[in-house]
Design an enzyme around this catalytic site. Structure first.
Site, short mmCIF file in Angstrom:
data_model
loop_
_atom_site.label_atom_id
_atom_site.label_comp_id
_atom_site.label_asym_id
_atom_site.label_seq_id
_atom_site.Cartn_x
_atom_site.Cartn_y
_atom_site.Cartn_z
N HIS A 61 0.84 -1.20 0.00
CA HIS A 61 0.00 0.00 0.00
C HIS A 61 0.87 1.25 0.00
O HIS A 61 1.24 1.78 1.05
CB HIS A 61 -0.91 0.00 1.23
CG HIS A 61 -2.00 1.01 1.19
ND1 HIS A 61 -3.28 0.75 1.62
CD2 HIS A 61 -2.03 2.30 0.75
CE1 HIS A 61 -4.03 1.82 1.47
NE2 HIS A 61 -3.30 2.78 0.94
N LEU A 64 2.79 6.36 -5.21
CA LEU A 64 4.00 6.86 -5.87
C LEU A 64 3.73 8.13 -6.67
O LEU A 64 4.67 8.73 -7.21
CB LEU A 64 4.60 5.77 -6.77
CG LEU A 64 5.10 4.53 -6.04
CD1 LEU A 64 5.72 3.54 -7.02
CD2 LEU A 64 6.10 4.89 -4.95
N ARG A 65 2.47 8.52 -6.78
CA ARG A 65 2.04 9.82 -7.35
C ARG A 65 2.28 9.98 -8.85
O ARG A 65 1.89 11.01 -9.41
CB ARG A 65 2.72 10.97 -6.61
CG ARG A 65 2.49 11.01 -5.11
CD ARG A 65 1.04 11.08 -4.75
NE ARG A 65 0.83 11.32 -3.32
CZ ARG A 65 -0.30 11.05 -2.68
NH1 ARG A 65 -1.32 10.51 -3.34
NH2 ARG A 65 -0.42 11.30 -1.40
N ASN A 95 -4.94 6.00 -7.15
CA ASN A 95 -5.44 7.38 -7.16
C ASN A 95 -4.39 8.37 -7.62
O ASN A 95 -3.98 9.29 -6.93
CB ASN A 95 -6.00 7.76 -5.78
CG ASN A 95 -5.04 7.53 -4.65
OD1 ASN A 95 -4.16 6.68 -4.71
ND2 ASN A 95 -5.19 8.31 -3.59
N ASP A 153 -8.85 3.01 -3.46
CA ASP A 153 -8.23 3.61 -2.29
C ASP A 153 -8.21 5.14 -2.39
O ASP A 153 -7.86 5.70 -3.43
CB ASP A 153 -6.81 3.10 -2.10
CG ASP A 153 -6.23 3.58 -0.79
OD1 ASP A 153 -6.79 3.23 0.26
OD2 ASP A 153 -5.23 4.32 -0.81
N HIS A 180 -11.08 0.34 0.84
CA HIS A 180 -10.94 1.60 1.59
C HIS A 180 -12.25 1.77 2.34
O HIS A 180 -13.24 2.24 1.79
CB HIS A 180 -10.68 2.77 0.65
CG HIS A 180 -10.66 4.10 1.34
ND1 HIS A 180 -9.50 4.79 1.60
CD2 HIS A 180 -11.66 4.88 1.84
CE1 HIS A 180 -9.77 5.93 2.21
NE2 HIS A 180 -11.09 6.01 2.37
N HIS A 233 -5.62 -0.13 5.90
CA HIS A 233 -5.36 0.84 6.99
C HIS A 233 -6.34 0.76 8.18
O HIS A 233 -7.06 1.72 8.46
CB HIS A 233 -5.26 2.27 6.47
CG HIS A 233 -6.23 2.67 5.41
ND1 HIS A 233 -7.61 2.57 5.55
CD2 HIS A 233 -6.05 3.19 4.17
CE1 HIS A 233 -8.19 3.01 4.46
NE2 HIS A 233 -7.27 3.39 3.61
N ASP A 306 1.13 2.77 3.75
CA ASP A 306 0.25 3.81 3.21
C ASP A 306 1.07 5.08 2.95
O ASP A 306 0.64 6.20 3.26
CB ASP A 306 -0.92 4.10 4.15
CG ASP A 306 -2.05 4.86 3.47
OD1 ASP A 306 -1.93 5.15 2.25
OD2 ASP A 306 -3.05 5.17 4.14
N HIS A 310 3.27 14.27 0.24
CA HIS A 310 2.70 15.58 -0.08
C HIS A 310 3.79 16.63 0.07
O HIS A 310 4.66 16.52 0.95
CB HIS A 310 1.54 15.93 0.86
CG HIS A 310 0.31 15.10 0.65
ND1 HIS A 310 -0.45 15.16 -0.50
CD2 HIS A 310 -0.29 14.19 1.46
CE1 HIS A 310 -1.48 14.32 -0.38
NE2 HIS A 310 -1.40 13.71 0.78
#
Length: 424
Positions: A61, A64-65, A95, A153, A180, A233, A306, A310
Site C-alpha cells: 500500500h 507513488l504519485r 489514485n 483507495d 478503503h 489501513h 500507506d 505531499h
C-alpha cells in the site's frame, strides 16, 4: 553476480527458519542456505555477522504519485525510498492523475518502473472508472496489463450492490479487492479522530464508526460472495473486533495496518500538526494498543506503510485545508522493530507481517528464502541508531510526523533479483 551473505541470522517465516548461517546467491536466485558455505574464487562475500537476513520486505500500500503529481513523488524517488527502507517490492495505489482505471495507465506504470524503478513495482488498479463509484473497470484488461489487485483507495465504493459485483467478478481474475473502508456520511468534513481532543482543538471529528460500519458491510459482502477481501489501513479497536469475528466465522478476509497506527495517537495532532493528519485519522491509546494486540494475535495480517507523499503546498497550510497522508517507507522498519524489542512479536512474525503475508495475499513472488526463489533480500542491522531528518530521507516529499525521532534499526543492504539496490 555471485554473492555470499556470511554469518547472518537467517529468517524465513514460510518454513519457520531462524538460524545462524550463510546464504549463497547466483544469477539472481538463492542457491543455497547452510550453516557454513565455503567461499570460492569470484564470489563476493558480505559479512553479515550481528545482522538479520530477511525475505525482501513487500509494501502492498503505497502512493507513488506518478502519473500526474510528480512534484510530490515519482516512481524513481519512491522506489529509492523503498529500497532505503528495506522494501524490495511495492504495490502502488490507483489514485493518480489520471487514475489507474485502464490498461494504458497500468502499462505506463509498469514500463516506467522497469526504466527507473529501484525495486519491483506492482500496480493496484481502480475498481470503478475514475474512482467515481458508478461503473466497474475492465478487470480482464487490467489483469492482462499487469494489475495485481483492485481498489478505489482514497475513495470508498459507496454503492453496496456495485461492491458486491466487484467482489464476484474479482474471483474470475484472481484480483483481490482492497477495501478503503469509510462511510462518507459519517466522515465528511472530518479533520481528526472524534473525541475530547477534537472538541478542544475546534476541529470536526471523524467517529470510529465511520470505519467500522464500512468494514462490517464489506466483510458481509465477502461472506455473501465467497470472494476474498483485504481491509486497508485498520485504525480502531472496533475494527479489529469485527475482523476477528469474521475470521473465526471463516470469512475470507485479511487486513493491514500502518506503523503510524501502532506508534502514534491523536495526541500527535495537538498544536495543529498537519504532518499527523491522515485518513483514517490517528486514534486513541486504547485503539493503538488494540492494533498492537491484533498484530500479535494474527487478526491483522500485514503491516503496510500507506506511504502518501505531499509537498509543503499541501501540508504547510491551515489544518482544515491540509491534505491527509504521511510518508512511511523509510521509517516502517525501525517502528516495527520496536515491537520486536518489546517482545510483542518475534522476528518470524515480523517477517510474516512485512514479507510473507503480503506476498501470499496478492500472489506475488517473494516472502521466502528457499533455494530457487528470487534473491529479493533485506539485510538489517537491528542495533544501528539514526535520526529521522528531511535531508536523510530519499522520498521527494518530507511529510513525516517522525521527523526528529531517534530510530534504532535499519536496512543496510537491499537486494532485488540478486543485485544491490541499496547499501547503507
Amino acid at each position: 553476480m555471485r554473492l555470499l551473505l556470511k554469518g547472518g541470522r537467517i529468517i524465513d517465516p514460510s518454513v519457520a527458519l531462524d538460524m545462524e548461517g550463510d546464504l549463497l546467491i547466483e544469477e539472481g536466485q538463492i542457491r543455497a542456505i547452510d550453516r557454513e558455505i565455503p567461499a570460492d574464487e569470484g564470489l563476493e562475500v558480505i559479512d553479515c555477522r550481528q545482522k538479520v537476513i530477511l525475505p525482501g520486505l513487500i509494501d502492498i500500500h503505497v502512493h507513488l504519485r506518478e502519473p500526474g503529481e510528480e512534484y510530490k513523488e515519482t516512481i524513481e524517488t519512491g522506489t529509492l525510498a523503498a529500497v532505503a527502507g528495506g522494501f524490495t517490492a511495492v504495490c502502488t495505489m490507483p489514485n493518480t492523475k489520471p487514475p489507474n482505471d485502464c490498461a494504458a495507465v497500468t502499462k505506463f506504470i509498469r514500463d516506467r518502473a522497469r526504466e527507473q524503478g529501484h525495486c519491483r513495482v506492482y500496480p493496484v488498479a481502480a475498481i470503478t472508472v475514475g474512482q467515481r463509484g458508478k461503473r466497474l473497470t475492465e478487470f480482464a484488461d487490467l489483469k492482462e496489463a499487469g494489475a495485481v489487485a483492485l481498489s478505489d483507495d482514497g475513495h470508498p465504493v459507496a454503492d453496496a450492490f456495485l461492491m458486491r459485483l466487484a467482489l464476484e467478478y474479482s474471483r474470475n481474475f484472481n484480483l483481490p479487492i482492497i477495501s478503503h473502508a469509510e462511510e462518507l456520511a459519517l466522515s465528511a468534513g472530518g479533520q481528526m479522530n472524534e473525541g475530547a481532543l477534537s472538541t478542544l482543538l475546534g476541529l470536526k471529528g471523524i467517529p470510529k464508526a465511520a470505519e467500522e460500519v464500512a468494514i462490517f458491510r464489506d466483510i458481509s459482502l465477502a461472506a455473501l460472495t465467497g470472494a476474498p477481501i483485504h481491509i486497508a489501513h485498520v485504525s480502531t479497536k472496533g475494527a479489529c473486533e469485527i475482523i476477528r469475528r469474521a475470521k473465526e466465522a471463516g470469512v475470507p478476509v485479511t487486513a493491514e495496518t500502518a506503523p503510524h497506527y501502532f506508534s502514534l495517537t491523536e495526541e500527535a495532532v495537538a498544536g495543529y500538526n498537519t504532518l499527523a493528519k491522515v485518513n483514517p485519522p490517528l486514534r486513541t491509546e486504547e485503539d493503538r494498543e488494540a492494533i498492537i494486540e491484533a498484530l500479535a494475535e494474527g487478526v491483522i495480517d500485514v503491516i503496510a506503510t500507506d506511504h502518501a507523499p505531499h509537498s509543503v503546498l499541501e501540508k504547510e497550510v491551515e489544518f482544515a485545508q491540509a491534505a491527509c497522508g504521511l510518508i512511511g517507507l523509510e521509517t516502517a522498519l525501525p517502528l516495527t522493530l520496536r515491537l520486536v524489542r518489546r517482545g510483542i512479536i518475534n522476528w518470524l512474525r515480523m517477517a510474516e507481517l512485512l514479507s510473507l503475508n503480503p506476498a501470499r495475499i496478492l500472489s506475488l513472488p517473494g516472502g521466502q528464502l528457499r533455494p530457487g526463489s528470487p534473491a529479493d533480500i533485506t539485510v538489517i542491522d537491528p542495533e544501528l541508531s539514526w535520526r529521522v531528518t528531511p535531508e536523510g530521507l530519499k522520498s521527494r516529499s518530507k511529510n513525516s510526523p517522525f521527523l526528529g525521532w531517534e530510530m534504532k534499526g535499519a536496512a543496510i543492504l537491499t537486494l532485488v533479483r540478486g543485485r544491490v539496490a541499496f547499501k547503507r
